[in-house]
Design an enzyme around this catalytic site. Structure first.
Site, short mmCIF file in Angstrom:
data_model
loop_
_atom_site.label_atom_id
_atom_site.label_comp_id
_atom_site.label_asym_id
_atom_site.label_seq_id
_atom_site.Cartn_x
_atom_site.Cartn_y
_atom_site.Cartn_z
CE LYS A 115 -4.57 -2.04 0.98
NZ LYS A 115 -5.80 -1.79 1.54
CE LYS A 197 -5.69 -7.92 -1.47
NZ LYS A 197 -7.00 -7.98 -1.06
CE LYS A 200 -13.35 -4.24 0.83
NZ LYS A 200 -12.53 -3.51 1.46
#
Ligand code: ATP
Ligand code: MG
Length: 333
Positions: A115, A197, A200
């Site tokens: 992130k 992966k 969202k």
């Protein structure tokens, strides 16, 4: 909550519409867990702000996620459904646990690294502290089991380490939680980049299938899913990531084992196979989407569920926090 019954805790961030990855990784098991355990399911809005959110959207998504939980069969009479920020104990325990967690441990977390790379302009303290807040979430409720996807395995290990460390430094305080990882579906990958992966908050909208997608949208995304040139439906994640991912999705959404699915699609072309996967997904999520829409029209009811959940969650969390405060030497009045 029943004395002596094992507890299950899980949470999802209201960061965007949910994907079929979230469904496969955790939600698909909720109904059966609810029968066997005392369950506590949270909407993790405090985790969500570690990445920039538009405030009005965050607020709306929080309500939508509560509606989705109920639409997926979570029974708020049995299960505690609540919003994380409604129970101040999460922030409080997180702060205390911060003092028992090392910076080095947090810096090597895969999610923090991923992130940070994705949001290089906003590598904030919250992003780094995410696993400690998650440990606080789980430990506050004396949780025995935590159903999560494979991507959260490392965070769960840290939660266990923190619990054991605290218990050893003071005296047994926290239940050391165990992760519950699904046999299939624990890691659903992106349809366009099947070695990554499904998330969202992914930029490529064709890579993720959302629980809010209509049937046409779902079929279109599956038709475009990346496969390979072998033309054989076989489960082999290393050399056939795209096809294997589609088989995992089919297995979860059609309630079949991977072997059953492989047998069913023997000699079937990729075009037909992809359509069957899309159909299975659409069949499962259409009624959920419809029920979620229906529930969202009754805001008063959803707010009463949140309020009741927050009160019940607070009752449990406060007791744990008081124990912690006593052990670390905070003066009690
Ligand atoms: P974000 O990109 O905002 O982090 P996310 O899709 O990773 O969103 P989370 O709210 O972080 O979703 O995670 C909710 C739950 O869904 C967790 O239990 C997580 O392990 C699970 N999960 C997330 N992505 C997947 C996936 N691709 N496959 C299986 N489980 C997943
Ligand atoms: Mg995530």
């Amino acid at each position: 909550m029943t004395e002596g019954r094992k507890r299950v805790y899980t949470a999802i961030q209201p960061t965007n519409n949910l994907t079929i990855g979230n469904y496969a990784g955790t939600i698909t098991r909720w109904q059966s867990l609810q029968r066997d355990y005392d369950c506590i399911f949270a909407v993790a809005n405090m985790h969500a702000i570690t990445v920039r959110q538009e405030p009005a959207e965050l607020r709306q998504r929080t309500l939508s996620l509560v509606a989705l939980y109920l639409a997926c069969g979570v029974d708020p009479e049995k299960t505690v459904v609540y919003v994380q920020s409604h129970v101040p104990c999460h922030a409080e325990l997180c702060w205390a646990l911060n003092a028992f967690t090392y910076v080095g441990e947090m810096e090597r977390m895969t999610q923090f690294k991923d992130k940070s790379a994705k949001h290089a302009d906003n590598i904030n303290m919250g992003l780094m502290d995410y696993p400690v807040l998650m440990a606080a979430d789980i430990l506050l409720y004396g949780s025995d089991f935590v159903p999560v996807g494979e991507d959260q395995r490392q965070h769960l290990e840290i939660a266990r380490d923190i619990a054991v460390r605290f218990n050893n430094l003071f005296s047994p305080t926290f239940t050391v939680p165990e992760g519950l990882f699904g046999k299939v579906g624990a890691k659903i990958n992106d349809l366009q980049e099947p070695t990554k992966k499904m998330s969202k908050s992914c930029e490529n909208p064709n890579g993720s299938v959302f629980l809010t997608d209509g049937k046409d949208e779902i079929m279109r995304k599956f038709k475009r899913a990346v496969t390979d040139s072998e033309a054989c439906v076989r489960f082999d994640p290393a050399s056939k990531p795209g096809v294997s991912n589609l088989l995992s999705i089919y297995s979860v959404f059609a309630d079949k084992t991977i072997e059953e699915a492989e047998k069913q699609f023997q000699g079937v072309g990729y075009g037909e196979f992809k359509l069957a996967v899309g159909e299975a997904v659409a069949d499962k999520i259409t009624p959920i989407r419809e029920e979620q829409t229906r529930l969202l029209s009754d805001k008063g009811y959803l707010e009463s569920v949140m309020k009741d959940g927050a009160e019940r969650a607070y009752g449990i969390a406060r007791r744990t926090l008081s124990k912690v405060y006593k052990k670390i030497g905070f003066y009690q009045i």
